[in-house]
Structures are given as structure tokens and as C-alpha cells.
Design an enzyme around this catalytic site. Structure first.
Site, PDB file in Angstrom:
ATOM      1  NE  ARG A  77      -3.386   2.482   2.736  1.00 17.74           N
ATOM      2  CZ  ARG A  77      -3.200   3.293   3.800  1.00 17.74           C
ATOM      3  NH1 ARG A  77      -2.583   2.934   4.843  1.00 17.74           N
ATOM      4  NH2 ARG A  77      -3.862   4.482   3.881  1.00 17.74           N
ATOM      5  CG  HIS A 121      -1.084   8.731   3.850  1.00 17.26           C
ATOM      6  ND1 HIS A 121      -1.462   7.375   4.022  1.00 17.26           N
ATOM      7  CD2 HIS A 121      -0.711   9.360   4.874  1.00 17.26           C
ATOM      8  CE1 HIS A 121      -1.087   6.997   5.154  1.00 17.26           C
ATOM      9  NE2 HIS A 121      -0.844   8.377   5.897  1.00 17.26           N
ATOM     10  CD  GLU A 166      -4.806   7.241  10.160  1.00 19.88           C
ATOM     11  OE1 GLU A 166      -4.348   8.370  10.547  1.00 19.88           O
ATOM     12  OE2 GLU A 166      -4.411   6.046  10.532  1.00 19.88           O
ATOM     13  CG  ASN A 296      -4.999   3.050   8.972  1.00 21.61           C
ATOM     14  OD1 ASN A 296      -5.043   2.163   8.103  1.00 21.61           O
ATOM     15  ND2 ASN A 296      -4.621   4.267   8.744  1.00 21.61           N
ATOM     16  CE1 TYR A 298       0.209   2.477  13.578  1.00 19.98           C
ATOM     17  CE2 TYR A 298      -1.808   3.567  12.886  1.00 19.98           C
ATOM     18  CZ  TYR A 298      -0.763   3.019  12.695  1.00 19.98           C
ATOM     19  OH  TYR A 298       0.032   3.084  11.087  1.00 19.98           O
ATOM     20  CD  GLU A 356      -1.533   3.821   8.367  1.00 16.20           C
ATOM     21  OE1 GLU A 356      -1.183   4.293   9.392  1.00 16.20           O
ATOM     22  OE2 GLU A 356      -1.381   4.568   7.246  1.00 16.20           O
TER      23      GLU A 356
END
Ligand code: FCB
Length: 451
Positions: A77, A121, A166, A296, A298, A356
């Protein structure tokens, strides 16, 4: 019966983003982006760093491709830099900009690595920022035009498209907290930008259905955070619901339901920060479904009720005794499982890809020149284990893109935070595998059996 493993054809990937790795910001006709500008603001970036050189991927992409091939990646990606393709945001196409990505895509395909292309991005052309950037409704149309140009050129070969990365972070970190480009600090702008971003996304999907020469798949990547109340008390539970509405549902609902969550619209309105929504906007949102969602993940959010901020009515807190990464982010792999299951339950079991997931650590233990990053391996392993649990529980997860292929420019943190499985020597720009790279290579070779 043996436990079900990762599905056949599961994509084993890594992710990067243009501004974080490419460098060559003034080469071959690339225009200025809001990040080029923001990096010049004194104090904005750790140690005054910039992405001017970054990993010099623009010149060294063949090394990176070799690295991917050696890792055994089946997907990669990356993002296209809008100002490389359209230096002033709209109008004239910069032929060498598009050619760069075309060469990269062809080389990936040659190595049987599936390209997954993110169109945005965070590197908005500065020329569009001068006209209000994401707070200007027109930027959504400029994005759709830009997207169309990329689809027409690469749409026959690229099978996985991601409109935005995002939008929550673009909107709120960039326009509310001011810690990302363009560095604005006004919540009204942030909310408005979030809406324009969602329109941009939906318009690009619309254009894709009409313009792409081959019909593959298009989605969006959201940063999602499972939200847990700090205590069992009712007010913390309520705070968690609001936080979830602001951070997750504000973006998930328009993507999957074509509307914003009413409760949050009402809250924004009560605080005088509601976005301006054009009559046509809701039609655009509701008639452009995605083919998959990029997740994504985290860290989770733990929230408590608070009147500290009259707009939010909640505060985030961090458990002192829980392990954290170098970003200060709590390590909670169960949160990934919870989020995947929630998407299955609340949003009609969509096709998902983890676009991600990864961690920054100090990387201070080095043996024979190789970073011994067992902490990163543990992080990735535990998240993959929870992803597999979710698959076993019926989640349609199609791929995992580790963040990130190599240490790079981590936005306002400059180069001080390392998420890579490959180290970057800032002097020579040489690339060296960390222990985690060898480990990931083994995971991929065993199709996830050897976690
Ligand atoms: C995500 C961004 C990515 C990188 C990681 C650590 O929010 O999409 O570019 O900065 O965080």
C-alpha cells in the site's frame, strides 16, 4: 478439525505514504504540498525536520521493491502524491508525476505484489490550501477530478483503491489541534473539513464507478479506536458513547449508512460548529457505497466524563500500568478484535483490510548491526493473532498491511519515531532489515501459520 487459518489469497502487505518516504519534493515538476509548507513553521516538527529527502524513495524505489520481494510481500500500500500529479491541485497534469507511479505499479505487478493505492495521504497541494483547502467545498470536486486522472491511467492494473487515509486525522489534527498541516486551530474548520473530506471520498467513488477502465475495488481507510469507559459509572459510559460517535461513527456512518449520526450533528449544532451541508451532499454520501473498508488500528481510547472541554464532554486517559509504545499509545491487541467484530455486527459484515497496524519503539538494542526489535515483533504478532480470532468469528478480513516498510518521516515527530521493520541510515540512506523483517518474512512464507 484444525483451526481455520488466514483465508486463501489473504494479502500480506506493508504500507507507506508519499510524503513520509519519497523526498524529491522539488523534482520533476512536483508542486508544493501543505506538508512542505507546514514543515517550515518554526516548532511545528521535531528538530525542524522536513520530508525534503525522507527515505529518498523517489530515487531508491527499486531498493524498496527488492526489499518487498525479499520479504515475500504479496501486497504493498502506497499513496500517490496529489501535487506530483497536479502541481497546482487542478488543471495541468504533470506527466512525469503520473509516470513515476505507473512505473512503480508495473514493477510491483512484475514481482506479483498487488498494489493498493491511496489517493490522499495528507499532502494537499498548497495551491488548493490558498483557496481554503478542505474547508472549501470545491476541494471535494478537485479531489474527484484528480482521482479520475489517476484512475484513467492506472485503473486497468490497480485492483485496490483507497480514496482517503484517516480523514479524522486530516480534519481534526490539521484544523482543530493544529499539530498537522495546515496547522489551523479552529474546531469549526475541523468539523467542516471532515464533511468536505467525506464528500470528496464519495465523489471519488462515484467517479471510479464511471471512469475506471476495469472495475476493481475501492474503499476508504479510517483510523478506528475502540472506546472503553474508564469506570463502570453511567457518566463514563455516556462519555464513551459520545467519544465513539465523534471519532468512529462520524466517519463510519456516512460511509456505510450515507448519513451522519444525529446525536453528534446535534451536539455540533449546539456548540455552534455544525458543518455546512449542501442539499446535494447527502445524496452523494448515500449513493456511493464502498467495496471494502480499510482499518487503521493502533490503540484504544479510554474515556471519562469531563466538563473540561464543553464541546467534547469527555477526556481521554491512559492506564499507567499498561504497556505503551514509544508514541505513548497503549498496547491493546484485543481492541483490534473488538473493533473488527463491531464492524461486522453494526455495519453489515463488510469486507475489511487492515491497512495499517504497527508500533514505534526505541530500537536501542543492536547486535551485529541489526536492530533486535522483539517488542515490535510481539506487537505485530499479538495483533495478527487477534485478527485471526476475528476471522474465525466470521469477520471478512482480506489483508494486513503492516505499518511500515521502513523508518520514515513520522509527521510532526520528524524522524524521532521509528515504525519500520527496516532501518534507515539517515546519512547513507541505506536500508537494513531489523529482526522484525526476518520474522515477518517467516510469517508470510508460512501464510500466517508461524506467528
Ligand atoms: C497513521 C498514519 C501514518 C503513520 C502512522 C503511525 O495515523 O496514517 O501515516 O503516521 O499513523
Amino acid at each position: 478439525m484444525a483451526d481455520i487459518g488466514f483465508p486463501k489469497g489473504f494479502l500480506w502487505g506493508a504500507a507507506t505514504a508519499a510524503y513520509q518516504i519519497e523526498g524529491a519534493v522539488r523534482e520533476d515538476g512536483r508542486g508544493e504540498s501543505i506538508w512542505d509548507r507546514f514543515c517550515r513553521v518554526p516548532g511545528a516538527i521535531h528538530d525542524g525536520e522536513t520530508g525534503d529527502v525522507a527515505c529518498d524513495h523517489y530515487h531508491r524505489w527499486r531498493d524498496d521493491l527488492e526489499n518487498m520481494r525479499d520479504l515475500g510481500l504479496t501486497a504493498y500500500r502506497f499513496s500517490v502524491s496529489w501535487p506530483r500529479v497536479l502541481p497546482s491541485g487542478s488543471g495541468r497534469v504533470n506527466a512525469s508525476g503520473l509516470a513515476f507511479y505507473e512505473t512503480l505499479v508495473d514493477a510491483l505487478l512484475h514481482e506479483r505484489i498487488e498494489p493498493a493505492v491511496t489517493l490522499y495521504h495528507w499532502d494537499l497541494p498548497q495551491a488548493l490550501q490558498e483557496k481554503g483547502g478542505w474547508t472549501n467545498h470545491d476541494t471535494a470536486f478537485r479531489f474527484a477530478d484528480y482521482a479520475e486522472k489517476v484512475f484513467l491511467r492506472l485503473g486497468d492494473r490497480v485492483k485496490i483503491w483507497i480514496t482517503l487515509n484517516e480523514p479524522q486525522v486530516s480534519a481534526f489534527a490539521g484544523h482543530g489541534d493544529g499539530v498537522h498541516a495546515p496547522g489551523l486551530k479552529d474546531v469549526r474548520h475541523a468539523v467542516q473539513a471532515s464533511h468536505v473530506l467525506m464528500i470528496a471520498h464519495a465523489l471519488a467513488v462515484q467517479v471510479y464507478r464511471q471512469a475506471s477502465p476495469a472495475h476493481h475495488r475501492i474503499g476508504i481507510t479510517l483510523d478506528l479506536h475502540p472506546v472503553y469507559p474508564w469506570s463502570d459509572g453511567l457518566s463514563d459510559a455516556e462519555a464513551a458513547r459520545v467519544a465513539d460517535g465523534r471519532v468512529n461513527r462520524w466517519f463510519l456512518d456516512p460511509v456505510f449508512r450515507g448519513v451522519y449520526p444525529k446525536e453528534i450533528v446535534d451536539q455540533f449544532a449546539a456548540s455552534g460548529v455544525a458543518p455546512h451541508i449542501d442539499a446535494k451532499d447527502l445524496g452523494v454520501l448515500s449513493s456511493n457505497p464502498v467495496d471494502f473498508l480499510g482499518v487503521n488500528y493502533y490503540f484504544p481510547m479510554r474515556v471519562l466524563a469531563s466538563d473540561h472541554d464543553p464541546l467534547l464532554h469527555y477526556e481521554c486517559a491512559v492506564h499507567k500500568d499498561r504497556e505503551k509504545t514509544e508514541m505513548g499509545w497503549e498496547i491493546y491487541p484485543e481492541g483490534l478484535y473488538d473493533m473488527l467484530i463491531r464492524l461486522r455486527q453494526d455495519y453489515g459484515n463488510p469486507s475489511l483490510m487492515i491497512t495499517e497496524n504497527g508500533a514505534a519503539f526505541r530500537d536501542s538494542k543492536v547486535v551485529n548491526g541489526q536492530v533486535q526489535d522483539d517488542d515490535r515483533i510481539d506487537y505485530i504478532r499479538s495483533h495478527l493473532q487477534h485478527a485471526l480470532r476475528a476471522i474465525r468469528d466470521g469477520v471478512k478480513l482480506e489483508g494486513y498491511f503492516l505499518w511500515t516498510l521502513l523508518d520514515n518521516f513520522e509527521w510532526s515527530f520528524g524522524f524521532s519515531r521509528k515504525f519500520g521493520i527496516t532501518s534507515l541510515d539517515r546519512q547513507t540512506l541505506g536500508r537494513t532489515w531489523k529482526k522484525s523483517a526476518s520474522w515477518y518474512q517467516g510469517v508470510i512464507a508460512s501464510k500466517g501459520e508461524r506467528l
